[in-house]
Write an enzyme that holds these catalytic residues in place. Structure first.
Site, short mmCIF file in Angstrom:
data_model
loop_
_atom_site.label_atom_id
_atom_site.label_comp_id
_atom_site.label_asym_id
_atom_site.label_seq_id
_atom_site.Cartn_x
_atom_site.Cartn_y
_atom_site.Cartn_z
N SER A 129 0.83 -1.20 0.00
CA SER A 129 0.00 0.00 0.00
C SER A 129 0.87 1.25 0.00
CB SER A 129 -0.96 0.02 1.20
OG SER A 129 -0.25 -0.04 2.40
N ASP A 130 0.27 2.34 -0.46
CA ASP A 130 0.98 3.61 -0.52
C ASP A 130 -0.04 4.73 -0.38
OD1 ASP A 130 3.55 5.04 -1.09
OD2 ASP A 130 2.35 5.87 -2.73
#
Length: 200
Positions: free
Chosen positions: A75-76
């Protein structure tokens, strides 16, 4: 429920974020953490594509070291304001600049998520609109001195000291915290049904 869906499956977060770890723990998932340690350059693409790109690269980097039966999650998260990506501030000057820009204004928070399971990859993003109160220079300086701003996109966190700056949000709270758990649950169910043909 996620804890039931993921029972007997090894879940690995391609992240060292304590906030993401906390979100998973709160829904009954004891996820392992394995940071991808890859570069995250701000390439010139739209923010929703950028966070998906980084999330996919993180998940792929970690997946290359693990059994394909693991559920691997990359995730980012980024803050986007007036065509600018506001990442984690590198110093006090940059932290001040971020918070001064956000003061009294609305901005967008994007999180990209990538899931890899049995060599299948699915990715998506979530967007939340956040509106800040007006912040005085004194308040900004006092907050920066706490050091809380330096490991957070945009220089603030919705769940910590800076929660008092947030006037309202439109969208997923947990997305601003760093992981859109509701959308993740929906996308994960679809992936597991497709890959395992499970009746979830």
């Amino acid at each position: 429920m996620l804890s039931i869906i993921l029972k007997n499956k090894k879940v690995v977060l391609a992240s060292e974020s304590p906030r993401r770890k906390e979100i998973f723990k709160n829904v009954g998932i004891n996820a392992l953490q394995m940071p991808s340690n890859i570069d995250e350059p701000n390439i010139d693409i739209r923010p929703h594509l950028l966070v998906k790109h980084h999330a996919e690269n993180k998940a792929k980097a970690v997946a290359s070291h693990l059994d394909d039966k693991c559920v691997i999650i990359g995730s980012d998260t980024l803050v986007f304001f007036e065509d600018k990506v506001l990442g984690k501030p590198k110093n006090k000057y940059e932290a001040y600049s971020h918070l001064r820009m956000l003061s009294g204004k609305k901005h967008s928070v994007y999180t990209g998520v990538a899931i890899i399971y049995k060599k299948q990859l699915v990715s998506f993003y979530e967007k939340t609109i956040v509106e800040f109160d007006d912040l005085s220079d004194k308040v900004i300086d006092q907050y920066i001195e706490t050091g809380d701003c330096f490991d957070k996109a945009g220089g603030y966190g919705i769940q910590g000291i800076s929660s008092q700056f947030i006037k309202k949000i439109n969208g997923c709270y947990f997305n601003v915290m760093g992981f859109p758990i509701n959308k993740f649950a929906r996308e994960l169910k679809k992936l597991l049904i497709e890959v395992d043909n499970e009746n979830i």
